[in-house]
Design an enzyme around this catalytic site. Structure first.
Site, PDB file in Angstrom:
ATOM      1  N   GLY A  44       0.659  -1.237   0.065  1.00 14.86           N
ATOM      2  CA  GLY A  44       0.056   0.037   0.040  1.00 14.86           C
ATOM      3  C   GLY A  44       0.872   1.150   0.104  1.00 14.86           C
ATOM      4  N   GLU A  45       0.596   1.864   0.881  1.00 14.89           N
ATOM      5  CA  GLU A  45       1.644   3.356   0.996  1.00 14.89           C
ATOM      6  C   GLU A  45       1.874   3.478   2.451  1.00 14.89           C
ATOM      7  OE1 GLU A  45       2.876   5.477  -1.365  1.00 14.89           O
ATOM      8  OE2 GLU A  45       3.723   6.025   0.769  1.00 14.89           O
ATOM      9  N   SER A  46       3.252   3.088   2.706  1.00  9.44           N
ATOM     10  CA  SER A  46       3.739   2.862   4.000  1.00  9.44           C
ATOM     11  C   SER A  46       3.605   4.417   4.793  1.00  9.44           C
ATOM     12  CB  SER A  46       5.299   2.591   3.981  1.00  9.44           C
ATOM     13  OG  SER A  46       6.059   3.379   3.167  1.00  9.44           O
ATOM     14  N   CYS A  76       5.946  -5.479   0.470  1.00  9.25           N
ATOM     15  CA  CYS A  76       6.246  -3.942  -0.108  1.00  9.25           C
ATOM     16  C   CYS A  76       6.119  -2.953   0.939  1.00  9.25           C
ATOM     17  CB  CYS A  76       5.372  -4.195  -1.115  1.00  9.25           C
ATOM     18  SG  CYS A  76       5.909  -2.674  -2.468  1.00  9.25           S
ATOM     19  N   ILE A 133       5.684  -3.292  -7.582  1.00  4.00           N
ATOM     20  CA  ILE A 133       4.918  -2.115  -7.733  1.00  4.00           C
ATOM     21  C   ILE A 133       5.482  -1.317  -7.062  1.00  4.00           C
ATOM     22  CG2 ILE A 133       2.803  -1.111  -7.604  1.00  4.00           C
ATOM     23  CD1 ILE A 133       1.431  -4.193  -7.796  1.00  4.00           C
ATOM     24  N   ARG A 134       5.955   0.080  -7.683  1.00  6.33           N
ATOM     25  CA  ARG A 134       6.713   1.087  -6.616  1.00  6.33           C
ATOM     26  C   ARG A 134       7.487   0.456  -5.441  1.00  6.33           C
ATOM     27  NH1 ARG A 134       3.671   4.877  -4.003  1.00  6.33           N
ATOM     28  NH2 ARG A 134       1.844   3.411  -4.055  1.00  6.33           N
ATOM     29  N   HIS A 169       4.948  -8.721  -4.562  1.00  3.85           N
ATOM     30  CA  HIS A 169       3.496  -8.915  -4.119  1.00  3.85           C
ATOM     31  C   HIS A 169       2.916 -10.345  -4.327  1.00  3.85           C
ATOM     32  CE1 HIS A 169       2.111  -4.761  -3.342  1.00  3.85           C
ATOM     33  NE2 HIS A 169       3.219  -4.512  -4.065  1.00  3.85           N
ATOM     34  N   GLU A 171       0.614 -11.829  -2.847  1.00  4.69           N
ATOM     35  CA  GLU A 171      -0.791 -11.946  -2.654  1.00  4.69           C
ATOM     36  C   GLU A 171      -1.551 -11.501  -3.902  1.00  4.69           C
ATOM     37  OE1 GLU A 171       0.937  -9.334  -2.141  1.00  4.69           O
ATOM     38  OE2 GLU A 171       0.046  -7.427  -2.112  1.00  4.69           O
TER      39      GLU A 171
HETATM   40  N1  GLN Z   1       6.087   2.914  -2.588  1.00  4.39           N
HETATM   41  C1  GLN Z   1       5.111   2.460  -1.571  1.00  4.39           C
HETATM   42  C2  GLN Z   1       5.445   2.947  -0.165  1.00  4.39           C
HETATM   43  O1  GLN Z   1       6.463   3.642   0.177  1.00  4.39           O
HETATM   44  C3  GLN Z   1       4.991   0.965  -1.677  1.00  4.39           C
HETATM   45  C4  GLN Z   1       4.589   0.260  -2.830  1.00  4.39           C
HETATM   46  C5  GLN Z   1       3.697  -0.830  -2.622  1.00  4.39           C
HETATM   47  O2  GLN Z   1       3.454  -1.426  -1.481  1.00  4.39           O
HETATM   48  N2  GLN Z   1       3.295  -1.451  -3.312  1.00  4.39           N
HETATM   49  O3  GLN Z   1       4.981   2.684   0.884  1.00  4.39           O
END
Ligand code: GLN
Length: 186
Positions: A44-46, A76, A133-134, A169, A171
């Site tokens: 997600g987005e940390s 991630c 993913i990112r 990922h 999942e």
């Molecule tokens: N770039 C996201 C972050 O900094 C992590 C990306 C992801 O979990 N797919 O949290």
């Protein structure tokens, strides 16, 4: 097994656990931690997850559960939150400090640099299709950290005692083998 459900790709983890016949519980409050055998920290987005962990009070309590040895699997953003050191994070971003790794957020580039690749994982006899993913890059690891898979010179799946972390990922694919590795650690 709990799945931290403040933000991010938690649903996909609960589906994978169900496919493996494992009962799961979404973790949104401190009381949701009671009686868990393990916990998954999703992608997600940390930075957003960090804000929500602080606001809910869950951050402090979960940190102490992880330090007490609750088995944990971070994917991630979840891996970022487990890291001892986060580069390119926000200054106020919290970490559980649950694994001796240094990570760089978005280390493989921004959204356009997301990629997929077959990787070879120790103990698995055929490749695993990994989605990045990112994704964060693991820049260095402590001597107690075991590398289970790498892409180029960088580890992408690592284990330390009862903690497992991936920069990809698992999942989001139907292959359940990385989740099985985590379940074998519980
Ligand atoms: N770039 C996201 C972050 O900094 C992590 C990306 C992801 O979990 N797919 O949290």
């Amino acid at each position: 097994v709990g799945v931290l459900a403040l933000q991010g790709a938690f649903d996909a983890h609960t589906r994978r656990l169900a496919e493996l016949g494992v009962e799961s519980r979404l973790v949104k409050d401190i009381s949701d931690l009671d009686g868990l055998d393990g916990i998954i920290l999703p992608g997600g987005e940390s930075t957003t997850m960090s804000n929500l962990l602080v606001a809910s009070g869950l951050g402090v309590v979960l940190t102490s559960r992880l330090h007490d040895g609750l088995p944990v699997f971070g994917t991630c953003a979840g891996m970022i939150m487990m890291a001892h050191t986060i580069h390119d994070g926000r200054p106020d971003q919290i970490s559980f400090d649950a694994m001796d790794i240094k990570v760089r957020r978005n280390g493989y580039g921004r959204q356009n640099d997301s990629f997929e690749q077959d990787i070879s994982i120790t103990s698995l006899d055929s490749p695993f299709h990994a989605l990045f993913i990112r994704a964060p890059i693991i820049e260095s690891i402590g001597s107690d950290v075991e590398v289970l898979a790498s892409v180029g010179e960088h580890p992408v799946l690592v284990r330390q005692a009862q903690a497992l972390a991936s920069s990809f990922h698992p999942e989001l694919v139907s292959d359940l083998r990385v989740h099985e590795i985590f379940l074998s650690m519980i």
